[in-house]
Design a protein around this motif. Structure first.
Motif, short mmCIF file in Angstrom:
data_model
loop_
_atom_site.label_atom_id
_atom_site.label_comp_id
_atom_site.label_asym_id
_atom_site.label_seq_id
_atom_site.Cartn_x
_atom_site.Cartn_y
_atom_site.Cartn_z
N GLU A 1 0.83 -1.20 0.00
CA GLU A 1 0.00 0.00 0.00
C GLU A 1 0.87 1.27 0.00
O GLU A 1 0.42 2.33 -0.37
CB GLU A 1 -0.91 0.03 1.24
N THR A 2 2.11 1.14 0.46
CA THR A 2 2.98 2.30 0.59
C THR A 2 3.72 2.52 -0.72
O THR A 2 4.67 1.82 -1.03
CB THR A 2 3.98 2.09 1.76
N LYS A 3 3.28 3.52 -1.47
CA LYS A 3 3.87 3.81 -2.76
C LYS A 3 5.02 4.80 -2.62
O LYS A 3 6.05 4.67 -3.25
CB LYS A 3 2.82 4.38 -3.70
N ASP A 4 4.84 5.80 -1.79
CA ASP A 4 5.77 6.92 -1.68
C ASP A 4 6.16 7.09 -0.22
O ASP A 4 5.44 7.71 0.55
CB ASP A 4 5.07 8.17 -2.24
N MET B 1 5.38 10.02 15.78
CA MET B 1 5.07 10.08 14.34
C MET B 1 6.40 10.12 13.60
O MET B 1 7.32 10.80 14.01
CB MET B 1 4.22 11.30 14.01
N LYS B 2 6.44 9.38 12.48
CA LYS B 2 7.66 9.35 11.66
C LYS B 2 7.26 9.38 10.19
O LYS B 2 6.21 8.88 9.80
CB LYS B 2 8.44 8.06 11.92
N VAL B 3 8.13 9.96 9.38
CA VAL B 3 8.00 9.86 7.94
C VAL B 3 8.59 8.50 7.58
O VAL B 3 9.70 8.16 8.03
CB VAL B 3 8.77 11.00 7.22
N ALA B 4 7.86 7.68 6.81
CA ALA B 4 8.29 6.32 6.52
C ALA B 4 9.68 6.28 5.89
O ALA B 4 10.45 5.35 6.16
CB ALA B 4 7.26 5.62 5.63
N ALA B 5 10.02 7.26 5.09
CA ALA B 5 11.35 7.30 4.46
C ALA B 5 12.46 7.39 5.50
O ALA B 5 13.60 6.99 5.23
CB ALA B 5 11.44 8.48 3.50
N ASP B 6 12.15 7.90 6.70
CA ASP B 6 13.14 8.06 7.76
C ASP B 6 13.16 6.88 8.73
O ASP B 6 14.05 6.80 9.57
CB ASP B 6 12.85 9.33 8.58
N GLU C 1 -1.28 8.20 4.22
CA GLU C 1 -0.75 8.61 2.92
C GLU C 1 -1.03 10.11 2.77
O GLU C 1 -2.19 10.53 2.80
CB GLU C 1 -1.46 7.84 1.80
N LEU C 2 0.03 10.90 2.64
CA LEU C 2 -0.14 12.34 2.39
C LEU C 2 -0.42 12.55 0.91
O LEU C 2 -0.03 11.74 0.06
CB LEU C 2 1.12 13.11 2.80
N LEU C 3 -1.10 13.66 0.59
CA LEU C 3 -1.51 13.96 -0.78
C LEU C 3 -0.90 15.29 -1.23
O LEU C 3 -1.60 16.30 -1.34
CB LEU C 3 -3.04 14.01 -0.84
N PRO C 4 0.42 15.31 -1.48
CA PRO C 4 1.09 16.56 -1.82
C PRO C 4 0.63 17.17 -3.14
O PRO C 4 0.76 18.38 -3.34
CB PRO C 4 2.58 16.19 -1.87
#
Length: 170
Positions: free
Chosen positions: A5-8, A164-169, A25-28
């Motif tokens: 489910e995690t694309k970005d 809370m964390k950004v998945a990339a981190d 999922e954020l929607l930038p």
């Protein structure tokens, strides 16, 4: 992290609640300013330990008051919900996206351009909010943990975002 489910990963937030992880999922492409703000506050640890100060059954769970809502640093239950971050307010980024169950909306005062750090997660489809509050994310997994947040305005013993964390981190 091999979640299909995690694309970005740069625009995926992992929120730890008492019962487990909520993936957002954020929607930038829809609300770039709000997404950038959330990632900035997440990366600086400002959302960690912040209370859910307004949780209305069948409606939404609101959190994100980094000024008064940190439950381990100068927590003030009476003031929780009245503050924001030290960053300037954001202008509204209204879109055609509906306030469906699991969407993330920017909390604000009467002024449409007053969103700062507070946000809410919709428990149900709240289409009466459409076009009035910025939608900038959606829960993609862990909504059952959001559903388990203690209700109240405020709850006497509110739940909190543990981290809370950004998945990339992560």
């Amino acid at each position: 992290m091999a979640d299909t489910e995690t694309k970005d990963l740069e625009n995926t937030i992992l929120m730890e609640l008492k019962d487990g992880t909520v993936t957002i999922e954020l929607l930038p492409d829809v609300a770039p300013l709000h997404c950038a703000r959330m990632k900035d506050l997440v990366r600086t640890g400002q959302y960690d330990n912040v209370a859910f100060h307004r949780v209305i059954d069948g409606f939404m769970a609101q959190t994100g008051d980094v000024e008064h809502g940190n439950m381990v640093d100068n927590f003030n239950l009476r003031a929780a919900g009245t503050g924001g971050s030290k960053l300037p307010n954001l202008r509204a980024e209204f879109s055609k996206l509906p306030h469906d169950r699991g969407t993330i909306g920017a909390a604000r005062s009467q002024n449409p351009d007053s969103a700062n750090s507070q946000f809410f997660i919709n428990f149900s489809d709240n289409h009466f909010l459409n076009g009035q509050y910025t939608v900038y994310g959606r829960v993609t997994s862990g909504m059952e943990h959001v559903d388990a947040i203690t209700r109240g305005e405020p709850a006497p013993n509110p739940d909190r975002m543990i981290s809370m964390k950004v998945a990339a981190d992560a």
